[in-house]
Write a protein that holds these residues in place. Structure first.
Motif, PDB file in Angstrom:
ATOM      1  N   ALA A  45       0.832  -1.201   0.000  1.00  0.00           N
ATOM      2  CA  ALA A  45       0.000   0.000   0.000  1.00  0.00           C
ATOM      3  C   ALA A  45       0.871   1.256   0.000  1.00  0.00           C
ATOM      4  N   LEU A  46       1.976   1.212   0.729  1.00  0.00           N
ATOM      5  CA  LEU A  46       2.927   2.314   0.722  1.00  0.00           C
ATOM      6  C   LEU A  46       3.525   2.503  -0.669  1.00  0.00           C
ATOM      7  N   ILE A  47       3.951   1.412  -1.291  1.00  0.00           N
ATOM      8  CA  ILE A  47       4.507   1.486  -2.643  1.00  0.00           C
ATOM      9  C   ILE A  47       3.493   2.087  -3.615  1.00  0.00           C
ATOM     10  N   LYS A  48       2.249   1.617  -3.534  1.00  0.00           N
ATOM     11  CA  LYS A  48       1.214   2.115  -4.444  1.00  0.00           C
ATOM     12  C   LYS A  48       1.008   3.612  -4.265  1.00  0.00           C
ATOM     13  N   ALA A  49       0.932   4.062  -3.024  1.00  0.00           N
ATOM     14  CA  ALA A  49       0.696   5.475  -2.766  1.00  0.00           C
ATOM     15  C   ALA A  49       1.827   6.335  -3.325  1.00  0.00           C
ATOM     16  N   ILE A  50       3.063   5.919  -3.111  1.00  0.00           N
ATOM     17  CA  ILE A  50       4.203   6.679  -3.634  1.00  0.00           C
ATOM     18  C   ILE A  50       4.177   6.697  -5.152  1.00  0.00           C
ATOM     19  N   SER A  51       3.835   5.561  -5.759  1.00  0.00           N
ATOM     20  CA  SER A  51       3.900   5.413  -7.222  1.00  0.00           C
ATOM     21  C   SER A  51       2.880   6.280  -7.944  1.00  0.00           C
ATOM     22  N   GLN A  52       1.922   6.846  -7.232  1.00  0.00           N
ATOM     23  CA  GLN A  52       0.962   7.738  -7.869  1.00  0.00           C
ATOM     24  C   GLN A  52       1.610   9.032  -8.344  1.00  0.00           C
ATOM     25  N   GLY A  53       2.792   9.348  -7.806  1.00  0.00           N
ATOM     26  CA  GLY A  53       3.410  10.614  -8.172  1.00  0.00           C
ATOM     27  C   GLY A  53       4.860  10.545  -8.602  1.00  0.00           C
ATOM     28  N   GLU A  54       5.482   9.370  -8.532  1.00  0.00           N
ATOM     29  CA  GLU A  54       6.895   9.252  -8.903  1.00  0.00           C
ATOM     30  C   GLU A  54       7.257   7.787  -9.040  1.00  0.00           C
ATOM     31  N   GLN A  55       8.443   7.556  -9.593  1.00  0.00           N
ATOM     32  CA  GLN A  55       8.950   6.199  -9.695  1.00  0.00           C
ATOM     33  C   GLN A  55       9.298   5.659  -8.312  1.00  0.00           C
ATOM     34  N   VAL A  56       9.140   4.353  -8.144  1.00  0.00           N
ATOM     35  CA  VAL A  56       9.597   3.670  -6.938  1.00  0.00           C
ATOM     36  C   VAL A  56      10.732   2.749  -7.355  1.00  0.00           C
ATOM     37  N   ARG A  57      11.913   3.006  -6.845  1.00  0.00           N
ATOM     38  CA  ARG A  57      13.103   2.229  -7.188  1.00  0.00           C
ATOM     39  C   ARG A  57      13.422   1.310  -6.018  1.00  0.00           C
ATOM     40  N   ILE A  58      13.382   0.014  -6.288  1.00  0.00           N
ATOM     41  CA  ILE A  58      13.428  -0.984  -5.223  1.00  0.00           C
ATOM     42  C   ILE A  58      14.746  -1.751  -5.271  1.00  0.00           C
ATOM     43  N   ASN A  59      15.486  -1.686  -4.175  1.00  0.00           N
ATOM     44  CA  ASN A  59      16.653  -2.552  -4.016  1.00  0.00           C
ATOM     45  C   ASN A  59      16.156  -3.945  -3.655  1.00  0.00           C
ATOM     46  N   VAL A  60      16.537  -4.934  -4.456  1.00  0.00           N
ATOM     47  CA  VAL A  60      16.097  -6.306  -4.207  1.00  0.00           C
ATOM     48  C   VAL A  60      17.311  -7.211  -4.089  1.00  0.00           C
ATOM     49  N   ASN A  61      17.197  -8.157  -3.183  1.00  0.00           N
ATOM     50  CA  ASN A  61      18.332  -9.014  -2.835  1.00  0.00           C
ATOM     51  C   ASN A  61      18.659 -10.060  -3.891  1.00  0.00           C
ATOM     52  N   SER A  62      17.687 -10.371  -4.774  1.00  0.00           N
ATOM     53  CA  SER A  62      17.908 -11.447  -5.746  1.00  0.00           C
ATOM     54  C   SER A  62      16.903 -11.337  -6.878  1.00  0.00           C
ATOM     55  N   PRO A  63      17.195 -11.951  -8.018  1.00  0.00           N
ATOM     56  CA  PRO A  63      16.198 -12.001  -9.096  1.00  0.00           C
ATOM     57  C   PRO A  63      14.916 -12.701  -8.666  1.00  0.00           C
ATOM     58  N   GLU A  64      15.036 -13.667  -7.774  1.00  0.00           N
ATOM     59  CA  GLU A  64      13.844 -14.379  -7.294  1.00  0.00           C
ATOM     60  C   GLU A  64      12.931 -13.436  -6.504  1.00  0.00           C
ATOM     61  N   LEU A  65      13.527 -12.552  -5.707  1.00  0.00           N
ATOM     62  CA  LEU A  65      12.718 -11.589  -4.958  1.00  0.00           C
ATOM     63  C   LEU A  65      12.066 -10.592  -5.919  1.00  0.00           C
ATOM     64  N   GLN A  66      12.793 -10.173  -6.934  1.00  0.00           N
ATOM     65  CA  GLN A  66      12.196  -9.300  -7.942  1.00  0.00           C
ATOM     66  C   GLN A  66      10.983  -9.968  -8.588  1.00  0.00           C
ATOM     67  N   ALA A  67      11.120 -11.235  -8.931  1.00  0.00           N
ATOM     68  CA  ALA A  67      10.003 -11.964  -9.550  1.00  0.00           C
ATOM     69  C   ALA A  67       8.802 -12.028  -8.612  1.00  0.00           C
ATOM     70  N   PHE A  68       9.061 -12.225  -7.319  1.00  0.00           N
ATOM     71  CA  PHE A  68       7.968 -12.255  -6.352  1.00  0.00           C
ATOM     72  C   PHE A  68       7.247 -10.908  -6.321  1.00  0.00           C
ATOM     73  N   ILE A  69       8.009  -9.826  -6.247  1.00  0.00           N
ATOM     74  CA  ILE A  69       7.394  -8.493  -6.198  1.00  0.00           C
ATOM     75  C   ILE A  69       6.562  -8.246  -7.451  1.00  0.00           C
ATOM     76  N   GLU A  70       7.127  -8.577  -8.601  1.00  0.00           N
ATOM     77  CA  GLU A  70       6.409  -8.372  -9.865  1.00  0.00           C
ATOM     78  C   GLU A  70       5.109  -9.165  -9.882  1.00  0.00           C
ATOM     79  N   SER A  71       5.119 -10.345  -9.282  1.00  0.00           N
ATOM     80  CA  SER A  71       3.907 -11.169  -9.258  1.00  0.00           C
ATOM     81  C   SER A  71       2.822 -10.567  -8.373  1.00  0.00           C
ATOM     82  N   GLN A  72       3.218  -9.726  -7.417  1.00  0.00           N
ATOM     83  CA  GLN A  72       2.267  -9.146  -6.472  1.00  0.00           C
ATOM     84  C   GLN A  72       1.680  -7.817  -6.944  1.00  0.00           C
ATOM     85  N   LEU A  73       2.321  -7.155  -7.878  1.00  0.00           N
ATOM     86  CA  LEU A  73       1.888  -5.812  -8.277  1.00  0.00           C
ATOM     87  C   LEU A  73       0.442  -5.769  -8.763  1.00  0.00           C
TER      88      LEU A  73
END
Length: 347
Positions: A45-73
């Protein structure tokens, strides 16, 4: 030459942003496995709120974590085009403290990263070497110059009015678990030279449950160049009452660079947030000012609406949005602790 000598300064949080940086949580440093899953809805919910007005740049520990986040968007209604990823090893989620400090220069497109050292609040939560490396990595990714002062400094320990003044606390910056070799005067010199400020204002201490040794972003925050909100605890039996009253008394004695006193707006603390017998550092001061609005942590108590209404009056030019932080706060931080703004250049 120091950044200040070159005209660089750390802008106020309400300065326009290019993006917000966060570091996605992935281990039990701050949230045990079940707590991590419980806080995801609030975090997205925090990510969504921020993304209404700017890019959200996410440091992710692994490609697998990136894939998880992408699946949740999609489930959280977040536009994938507003999300960018930086795949790098990370330790924990508190990007305010381990992320880069971005400086700008008046009437210039130049920007600069200050790469302070980070030791997880006095070595409390090792390992932290991956998080300590992030500012330099991000500076390289963005092709920005960086400077490394070589001392411990955390973003949550300082707050700026964008007009030459920084607020901080003695309990944190003078703590011997940070920079024991430095005096208060020497620390002030670092703050001035590397953040581009001319004045350092000090309060004494932080709130109960704050394992950072008293970060300012739980107690006092600038809302414009000459106004601060100060958290207060009306209940004299509460452990936070005396601490916050002492801070308030100190604020009332302070003057800004032009000699004018601070305008101080008091906000009552939320009810004590106690989870599994642990008192978390719930505070409305841990709001985050982004392009889309002022994102305020709320805790399902009667003071929530009082705090939101006060902040609405102080930010007439942008929405003030209350978002639940009851699960996030179990990790001993909230929205401001989790975020670090990347300001736009001044031209």
């Amino acid at each position: 030459m120091f950044p200040k000598d070159q005209g660089y300064f750390f802008p106020a949080e309400w300065h326009p942003h290019i993006a917000t940086w966060i570091t996605f949580p992935h281990n039990d440093h701050s949230w045990q496995d079940d707590k991590l899953k419980q806080m995801y809805p609030e975090y997205f919910a925090l990510i969504k709120a921020i993304s209404q007005g700017e890019q959200v740049r996410i440091n992710v520990n692994s490609p697998e974590l990136q894939a998880f986040i992408e699946s949740q968007l999609p489930a959280y209604g977040i536009d994938p085009a507003k999300i960018e990823f930086n795949v790098q090893p990370t330790n924990d989620a508190w990007c305010r403290d381990h992320g880069p400090a971005f400086l700008v220069k008046a009437d210039s497109s130049d920007r600069l990263v200050v790469d302070w050292e980070y030791n997880a609040w006095g070595g409390k939560y090792p390992p932290f070497s991956d998080d300590n490396a992030l500012p330099q990595t991000i500076a390289s990714c963005l092709s920005l110059l960086s400077v490394s002062p070589g001392i411990i400094m955390e973003g949550g320990s300082v707050d700026f009015n964008g007009a030459g003044t920084v607020l901080t606390s003695r309990s944190c910056l003078l703590n011997k678990n940070r920079n024991p070799h430095l005096t208060q005067e020497q620390i002030e010199t670092y703050l001035k030279n590397y953040y581009g400020v001319s004045q350092v204002l000090w309060v004494s201490d932080g709130i109960v449950g704050d394992d950072t040794d008293g970060h300012i972003d739980d107690t006092v925050r600038f809302v414009n160049a000459n106004t601060v909100i100060a958290m207060v605890e009306p209940n004299v039996a509460d452990d936070n009452h005396a601490v916050l009253a002492a801070n308030l008394a100190e604020l009332k004695q302070m003057t800004l660079l032009d000699g004018s006193p601070l305008t101080i707006i008091e906000i009552p603390m939320p009810d004590a947030v106690v989870i599994d017998g642990f008192r978390a550092p719930g505070s409305y001061a841990n709001f985050y000012i982004c392009n889309a609005g002022v994102l305020v942590p709320i805790f399902d108590c009667s003071q929530d609406e009082i705090a939101l209404e006060i902040l609405r009056q102080l930010f007439p030019d942008r929405p003030v949005i209350g978002l639940s932080a009851r699960e996030i706060i179990w990790g001993q931080g909230s929205f401001h602790c989790l975020t670090q703004q990347e300001p736009a250049a001044c031209v």
